[in-house]
Design a protein around this motif. Structure first.
Motif, PDB file in Angstrom:
ATOM      1  N   PHE A 132      48.230  40.976 -15.899  1.00  0.00           N
ATOM      2  CA  PHE A 132      49.477  41.063 -15.139  1.00  0.00           C
ATOM      3  C   PHE A 132      49.389  42.170 -14.095  1.00  0.00           C
ATOM      4  O   PHE A 132      49.729  41.970 -12.921  1.00  0.00           O
ATOM      5  CB  PHE A 132      50.642  41.322 -16.098  1.00  0.00           C
ATOM      6  N   ALA A 133      48.918  43.340 -14.520  1.00  0.00           N
ATOM      7  CA  ALA A 133      48.833  44.485 -13.621  1.00  0.00           C
ATOM      8  C   ALA A 133      47.862  44.223 -12.477  1.00  0.00           C
ATOM      9  O   ALA A 133      48.112  44.597 -11.323  1.00  0.00           O
ATOM     10  CB  ALA A 133      48.415  45.729 -14.394  1.00  0.00           C
ATOM     11  N   ARG A 134      46.762  43.580 -12.780  1.00  0.00           N
ATOM     12  CA  ARG A 134      45.781  43.285 -11.736  1.00  0.00           C
ATOM     13  C   ARG A 134      46.377  42.365 -10.665  1.00  0.00           C
ATOM     14  O   ARG A 134      46.185  42.570  -9.468  1.00  0.00           O
ATOM     15  CB  ARG A 134      44.540  42.643 -12.355  1.00  0.00           C
ATOM     16  N   GLY A 135      47.128  41.367 -11.129  1.00  0.00           N
ATOM     17  CA  GLY A 135      47.776  40.471 -10.182  1.00  0.00           C
ATOM     18  C   GLY A 135      48.760  41.201  -9.283  1.00  0.00           C
ATOM     19  O   GLY A 135      48.829  40.941  -8.062  1.00  0.00           O
ATOM     20  N   LYS A 136      49.515  42.114  -9.866  1.00  0.00           N
ATOM     21  CA  LYS A 136      50.477  42.892  -9.085  1.00  0.00           C
ATOM     22  C   LYS A 136      49.758  43.804  -8.089  1.00  0.00           C
ATOM     23  O   LYS A 136      50.161  43.910  -6.924  1.00  0.00           O
ATOM     24  CB  LYS A 136      51.361  43.714 -10.016  1.00  0.00           C
ATOM     25  N   ALA A 137      48.720  44.487  -8.546  1.00  0.00           N
ATOM     26  CA  ALA A 137      47.981  45.394  -7.666  1.00  0.00           C
ATOM     27  C   ALA A 137      47.355  44.636  -6.494  1.00  0.00           C
ATOM     28  O   ALA A 137      47.359  45.112  -5.353  1.00  0.00           O
ATOM     29  CB  ALA A 137      46.911  46.137  -8.458  1.00  0.00           C
ATOM     30  N   GLU A 138      46.841  43.449  -6.781  1.00  0.00           N
ATOM     31  CA  GLU A 138      46.245  42.627  -5.713  1.00  0.00           C
ATOM     32  C   GLU A 138      47.284  42.235  -4.672  1.00  0.00           C
ATOM     33  O   GLU A 138      47.026  42.254  -3.467  1.00  0.00           O
ATOM     34  CB  GLU A 138      45.595  41.378  -6.313  1.00  0.00           C
ATOM     35  N   SER A 139      48.493  41.911  -5.138  1.00  0.00           N
ATOM     36  CA  SER A 139      49.544  41.468  -4.217  1.00  0.00           C
ATOM     37  C   SER A 139      50.080  42.621  -3.358  1.00  0.00           C
ATOM     38  O   SER A 139      50.585  42.393  -2.255  1.00  0.00           O
ATOM     39  CB  SER A 139      50.694  40.827  -4.997  1.00  0.00           C
ATOM     40  N   LEU A 140      49.963  43.841  -3.849  1.00  0.00           N
ATOM     41  CA  LEU A 140      50.483  45.012  -3.135  1.00  0.00           C
ATOM     42  C   LEU A 140      49.430  45.688  -2.268  1.00  0.00           C
ATOM     43  O   LEU A 140      49.762  46.503  -1.405  1.00  0.00           O
ATOM     44  CB  LEU A 140      51.020  46.034  -4.148  1.00  0.00           C
ATOM     45  N   PHE A 141      48.172  45.360  -2.483  1.00  0.00           N
ATOM     46  CA  PHE A 141      47.070  46.125  -1.901  1.00  0.00           C
ATOM     47  C   PHE A 141      47.133  46.179  -0.375  1.00  0.00           C
ATOM     48  O   PHE A 141      47.003  47.259   0.223  1.00  0.00           O
ATOM     49  CB  PHE A 141      45.719  45.538  -2.351  1.00  0.00           C
ATOM     50  N   SER A 142      47.342  45.053   0.272  1.00  0.00           N
ATOM     51  CA  SER A 142      47.341  45.030   1.738  1.00  0.00           C
ATOM     52  C   SER A 142      48.457  45.898   2.313  1.00  0.00           C
ATOM     53  O   SER A 142      48.270  46.571   3.340  1.00  0.00           O
ATOM     54  CB  SER A 142      47.472  43.600   2.248  1.00  0.00           C
TER      55      SER A 142
END
Length: 431
Positions: A132-142
């Motif tokens: 879950f956290a990885r998905g969130k971090a990926e979506s916020l990264f840009s």
């Protein structure tokens, strides 16, 4: 005897944990957390990031939502404003009408220390639900990358390696004595206004009117020039290299590179961030005063160091910006600083003539700053200094609860009560 003490400590800790969680829940307005009701009724940039660290310990989805809502207010140029006005309130001044921004989410036109990237990295690394956290971090990264690029391109267009701040509020350390000379050169506003903060907190704990007059002149200046970054860079009457912003930005940029590697993201913009990290590392020595053996902010317009010892200079350890000799010097200075007041570390050195132990950023202790400073000392191998900061901050919470900031002489809580980032840092660091 030891067992009884441990039982007492355990029950006290449990009560503090319960109260900290209740504080965050009470300050939750459905996706974002206000610092405290009344005094600060909106979403503040670095408050929100720090507060997410507290949510993480008992509600991970809510922690990520805090960051998502914050970044949803990001401007097209990448800036994340220092306040997002999600709804109207009559308890705070200056509100969105004074700031005059025309964005989808009403906001101010300045930013705050960009600690959010470091928070996202921490939340990913310590998550219970890694997927879950990885998905969130990926979506916020840009969005995080865009934010840091904004700092480098808009606030250091000459590539000096040191970004500038246009407003004391942008530093997060609003009325620090480090800004006194630079702020004195700013004109006062020529219109009457009514402050709302003094209806919530005693005036002895808040900035003076003469400072507010200049704070508001700068707000008008940004609006008058339609937030044009080039015009403001060239003409703003207040331009400061803030060591706190520079250090937190530097740490956040290194954390963005680490996040990119962890997430396996290929982004050519990361090469530019790496270049800026190197540029800051080489330029930071210009903020080191050999005579005082300390890092200071600089008034860019006069090219003079702001020679007041504030705790912001210690954040260079958090950022990894101090060299080997400077680290040892800062550790010694921290120990002396700590001994100068009952509790540590005071935001302005108690031996400074402008030190005021209960007036906002002119002396009081702020837990989130001490957490970052302690992390710096711990990372550099000065565990004893880090432990002293942590134990004193725990003692302040034990004594006074979750206030906005604390008097380093008495431990009394000052400013707003039931304060979100104090409760969050207690959950994350102290309890």
């Amino acid at each position: 005897m030891t067992t009884n003490v441990n039982k007492v400590n355990s029950s006290e800790t449990a009560a503090l944990i319960k109260k900290a969680k209740e504080t965050l829940v009470a300050n939750d307005l459905g996706g974002y957390t206000v610092p405290t009701h009344g005094l600060y009724p909106f979403q503040w940039n670095w408050d929100s990031a720090i507060t997410a660290l507290g949510w993480k310990h008992f509600n991970e989805p809510r922690a990520w939502q805090e960051i998502e809502v914050l970044l949803d207010g990001q401007w097209d140029n990448g800036m994340v404003p220092h306040i997002l006005f999600h709804q109207d309130s009559t308890t705070y001044f200056p509100g969105p009408d004074v700031w005059g921004s025309d964005k989808r989410v009403k906001s101010t036109s300045i930013s705050q220390p960009p600690v959010v990237a470091s928070v996202v990295k921490d939340m990913l690394e310590t998550a219970d639900d890694k997927t879950f956290a990885r998905g969130k971090a990926e979506s916020l990264f840009s969005s995080l990358v865009d934010y840091h690029l904004w700092w480098y391109k808009e606030r250091d267009p000459l590539n000096t390696g040191l970004v500038v701040s246009y407003h004391p509020w942008e530093s997060g350390m609003d009325n620090s004595p480090a800004w006194d000379e630079a702020l004195a050169a700013v004109p006062c506003v020529d219109w009457e206004y009514e402050r709302r903060d003094l209806g919530h907190v005693d005036s002895s704990q808040r900035p003076h009117k003469s400072e507010y007059d200049r704070f508001l002149f700068l707000v008008d200046f940004f609006k008058k020039h339609k937030f044009d970054s080039e015009v403001i860079f060239n003409e703003c009457p207040y331009k400061v290299n803030d060591i706190g912003i520079i250090a937190i930005l530097h740490k956040g940029s290194k954390d963005i590179l680490a996040l990119g590697e962890t997430l396996g993201i290929q982004d050519e913009r990361l090469d530019y961030i790496a270049e800026r990290i190197a540029l800051t590392q080489s330029a930071i020595s210009t903020l080191w005063c050999p005579e005082a053996q300390y890092f200071y902010c600089r008034n860019v317009l006069t090219d003079t160091l702001c020679k007041v010892r504030t705790s912001a200079g210690m954040l260079t350890l958090f950022a990894g910006l101090a060299n080997t000799e400077q680290k040892e010097i800062l550790n010694t200075k921290a120990q002396q600083w700590n001994a100068a007041s009952q509790y540590c570390i005071a935001s302005t050195h108690p031996e400074e003539s402008r030190y005021e132990p209960q007036r906002y950023w002119r002396g009081p202790i702020w837990l989130h700053i001490n957490w970052m400073i302690a992390l710096g000392f711990e990372n550099e191998g000065f565990q004893q200094t880090a432990d002293k900061l942590q134990s004193d901050c725990r003692a302040l919470v034990d004594l006074s609860g979750y206030y906005e900031y604390f008097n380093p002489e008495t431990g009394a809580g000052c400013g707003g009560k039931d304060f979100s980032w104090t409760a969050a840092i207690a959950l994350h660091w102290l309890l």
